[in-house]
Design a protein around this motif. Structure first.
Motif, PDB file in Angstrom:
ATOM      1  N   ALA A   1       0.867  -1.130  -0.246  1.00  0.00           N
ATOM      2  CA  ALA A   1      -0.006   0.101  -0.118  1.00  0.00           C
ATOM      3  C   ALA A   1       0.853   1.272   0.061  1.00  0.00           C
ATOM      4  CB  ALA A   1      -0.853  -0.212   1.444  1.00  0.00           C
ATOM      5  N   ILE A   2       0.331   2.129  -0.716  1.00  0.00           N
ATOM      6  CA  ILE A   2       1.089   3.582  -0.739  1.00  0.00           C
ATOM      7  C   ILE A   2      -0.135   4.616  -0.192  1.00  0.00           C
ATOM      8  CG2 ILE A   2       2.297   5.466  -2.218  1.00  0.00           C
ATOM      9  CD1 ILE A   2       2.974   3.033  -4.095  1.00  0.00           C
ATOM     10  N   ILE A   3       0.401   5.437   0.718  1.00  0.00           N
ATOM     11  CA  ILE A   3      -0.356   6.462   1.526  1.00  0.00           C
ATOM     12  C   ILE A   3       0.135   7.880   0.679  1.00  0.00           C
ATOM     13  CG2 ILE A   3      -1.136   7.442   3.470  1.00  0.00           C
ATOM     14  CD1 ILE A   3      -0.671   5.076   4.882  1.00  0.00           C
ATOM     15  N   GLY A   4      -0.633   8.011  -0.100  1.00  0.00           N
ATOM     16  CA  GLY A   4      -0.258   9.699  -0.643  1.00  0.00           C
ATOM     17  C   GLY A   4      -0.052   9.302  -2.089  1.00  0.00           C
ATOM     18  N   ALA A   5      -0.492  10.260  -3.062  1.00  0.00           N
ATOM     19  CA  ALA A   5      -0.370  10.236  -4.457  1.00  0.00           C
ATOM     20  C   ALA A   5       0.385  11.385  -4.875  1.00  0.00           C
ATOM     21  CB  ALA A   5      -1.696   9.740  -5.187  1.00  0.00           C
ATOM     22  N   GLY A   6       1.311  11.990  -4.234  1.00  0.00           N
ATOM     23  CA  GLY A   6       2.308  12.840  -4.470  1.00  0.00           C
ATOM     24  C   GLY A   6       3.298  12.552  -5.489  1.00  0.00           C
ATOM     25  N   VAL A   7       4.384  13.167  -5.276  1.00  0.00           N
ATOM     26  CA  VAL A   7       5.422  12.715  -6.208  1.00  0.00           C
ATOM     27  C   VAL A   7       6.230  11.742  -5.803  1.00  0.00           C
ATOM     28  CG1 VAL A   7       5.686  14.864  -7.540  1.00  0.00           C
ATOM     29  CG2 VAL A   7       6.880  14.738  -5.663  1.00  0.00           C
ATOM     30  N   ALA A   8       6.142  11.728  -4.475  1.00  0.00           N
ATOM     31  CA  ALA A   8       6.981  10.584  -3.766  1.00  0.00           C
ATOM     32  C   ALA A   8       6.115   9.062  -3.733  1.00  0.00           C
ATOM     33  CB  ALA A   8       7.302  10.640  -2.113  1.00  0.00           C
ATOM     34  N   GLY A   9       4.909   9.330  -3.672  1.00  0.00           N
ATOM     35  CA  GLY A   9       4.016   7.819  -3.827  1.00  0.00           C
ATOM     36  C   GLY A   9       3.925   7.466  -5.280  1.00  0.00           C
ATOM     37  N   LEU A  10       3.729   8.234  -5.991  1.00  0.00           N
ATOM     38  CA  LEU A  10       3.662   7.838  -7.692  1.00  0.00           C
ATOM     39  C   LEU A  10       5.051   7.376  -8.236  1.00  0.00           C
ATOM     40  CD1 LEU A  10       1.578  10.791  -9.033  1.00  0.00           C
ATOM     41  CD2 LEU A  10       0.857   8.605  -8.542  1.00  0.00           C
ATOM     42  N   ALA A  11       6.235   7.906  -7.351  1.00  0.00           N
ATOM     43  CA  ALA A  11       7.482   7.259  -8.017  1.00  0.00           C
ATOM     44  C   ALA A  11       7.479   6.056  -7.209  1.00  0.00           C
ATOM     45  CB  ALA A  11       8.785   8.223  -7.250  1.00  0.00           C
ATOM     46  N   ALA A  12       7.293   5.960  -6.089  1.00  0.00           N
ATOM     47  CA  ALA A  12       7.232   4.333  -5.667  1.00  0.00           C
ATOM     48  C   ALA A  12       6.333   3.428  -6.606  1.00  0.00           C
ATOM     49  CB  ALA A  12       6.669   4.491  -4.120  1.00  0.00           C
ATOM     50  N   GLY A  13       5.155   3.975  -6.739  1.00  0.00           N
ATOM     51  CA  GLY A  13       4.217   3.205  -7.352  1.00  0.00           C
ATOM     52  C   GLY A  13       4.928   2.912  -9.183  1.00  0.00           C
ATOM     53  N   ILE A  14       5.458   3.683  -9.532  1.00  0.00           N
ATOM     54  CA  ILE A  14       6.090   3.392 -10.898  1.00  0.00           C
ATOM     55  C   ILE A  14       6.959   2.318 -10.693  1.00  0.00           C
ATOM     56  CG2 ILE A  14       7.662   4.555 -12.668  1.00  0.00           C
ATOM     57  CD1 ILE A  14       6.199   7.193 -12.220  1.00  0.00           C
ATOM     58  N   VAL A  15       8.078   2.664  -9.928  1.00  0.00           N
ATOM     59  CA  VAL A  15       9.074   1.457  -9.728  1.00  0.00           C
ATOM     60  C   VAL A  15       8.623   0.084  -9.290  1.00  0.00           C
ATOM     61  CG1 VAL A  15      11.326   1.002  -8.393  1.00  0.00           C
ATOM     62  CG2 VAL A  15      10.919   3.391  -9.042  1.00  0.00           C
TER      63      VAL A  15
END
Length: 377
Positions: free
Chosen positions: A4-18
């Motif tokens: 799970a990722i909490i937050g769809a800012g640039v940090a969360g989206l970067a984690a999701g991409i990888v």
């Protein structure tokens, strides 16, 4: 593996991409109806701030995420104003600007376009404790505000050391698209600064941030004095403003149980210039790599923590000096040979300067500093 990722800012989206690129499809929880900031502004990635890691931060981030991201502009001129001096650094690649906000070409939306499979659950304010039991890993990437912090309840040795009051404005006027302007004036802005960067030749983003003040009334005195001193409304029109507070904090580690804290939540907000997007994306990616490769997240982010420590020393230095000293520094930067040496090379001057004056610095806490917490048992 469930992540799970909490937050769809640039940090969360970067984690999701990888994660996606390595076969893991996370669930992303965003408390707002949309990603990114409510109010658009310009963020600038200054090359010199990241020389301890790379000479080309844009290429570094692209390689880390394995995606294309396009800056709005390349900043080739920087104008620095102190109380009685001005320096102009030009003909150098000083950094790159990005739109932070809702626009299709904003940094957040560029990253979002690379999320292919993950579900984003909007208007979902999720508890770390609940998600930590439902998922194998949780990446905490929901930014920071002094009135709504999360990391302070979980990270061992967490300490907030700076709160900055910030107002972002849009101005209509005539601007040079590749030029950024900085103002520092202790008598008006105290330990804060003003920063202007253009959206276009007609619209610019003005960012005024003041740390160590007690409330918005104190900030408003700085804001009003700054506009009056610089005559900003003489040739421009104020289109609107947006306010928020920023927190700079640190902790012994950046992980609690199976929860990895990234970006501002991990204490990776630069306390001097307020830079955060690059380290947010980088630490988001590192959290993903830690999960994918079963690596120690705290070790993976040590190099970014070193950058924050260096910028903390510069924050303490700026807090310590007076206008006369800052005038002297600005006058020296107006020397073409010196500016070429500082901005036109890959030497990590910030690191060496930090080492030189660190023993003489005095730390200043914000007056609205609040109590820290220990990790839950």
């Amino acid at each position: 593996m469930k992540v799970a990722i909490i937050g769809a800012g640039v940090a969360g989206l970067a984690a999701g991409i990888v994660l996606e690129k390595n076969g893991i499809v996370p669930d992303i929880y965003e408390q707002n109806l949309f990603i990114a900031d409510h109010y658009s502004h310009i963020g600038v990635l200054f090359n010199m701030a990241y020389r301890g890691i790379t000479a080309q931060p844009i290429k570094y981030i692209k390689k880390l995420l394995a995606v294309e991201i396009s800056p709005l502009e390349t900043i080739t001129e920087l104008i620095i104003n102190s109380k009685n001096s001005q320096a102009t650094i030009s003909n150098e690649t000083i950094g790159h600007s990005f739109i932070i906000g809702q626009e299709p070409i904003s940094l957040g939306n560029q990253l979002l376009s690379n999320i292919k499979k993950s579900k984003i659950f909007y208007e979902q304010r999720q508890s770390i404790d609940n998600l930590s039991h439902k998922y194998d890993y949780v990446i905490v990437a929901n930014g920071s505000r002094s009135e709504d912090y999360i990391a302070d309840k979980y990270l061992e040795g967490w300490k907030q050391y700076l709160v900055a009051y910030t107002r972002v404005a849009k101005l209509h006027g005539s601007f040079k698209k590749n030029t950024a302007i900085v103002w520092g004036n202790k008598g008006i802005l105290k330990d804060g600064y003003g920063f202007l960067a253009p959206f276009s030749s007609q619209i610019a983003s003005l960012y005024v941030t003041v740390p160590h003040v007690r409330n918005w009334d104190e900030f408003n005195q700085c804001w009003t004095g700054f506009f009056a001193k610089e005559n900003l409304l003489e040739n421009t029109t104020l289109l609107g403003t947006y306010e928020r507070t920023h927190v700079a904090a640190d902790s012994e580690g950046k992980q609690w149980r199976n929860c990895l804290f990234v970006g501002d939540q991990g204490g990776f907000l630069d306390p001097f210039l307020g830079l955060g997007a690059a380290t947010a994306m980088a630490t988001g990616a590192m959290a993903a790599y830690a999960i994918i490769k079963n690596r120690d997240y705290n070790k993976l982010v040590q190099k970014y923590k070193r950058i924050i420590n260096i910028m903390s020393n510069y924050r303490n230095f700026y807090d310590t000096i007076d206008d006369d000293t800052f005038d002297t520094i600005v006058r020296s930067e107006d020397n073409p040979v010196l500016s070429k040496l500082v901005y036109g090379t890959n030497i990590d001057w910030l690191k060496y300067g930090s080492i030189a004056f660190a023993p003489f610095l005095k730390h200043k806490d914000s007056p609205n500093f609040h109590e820290t917490y220990s990790s839950p048992k």
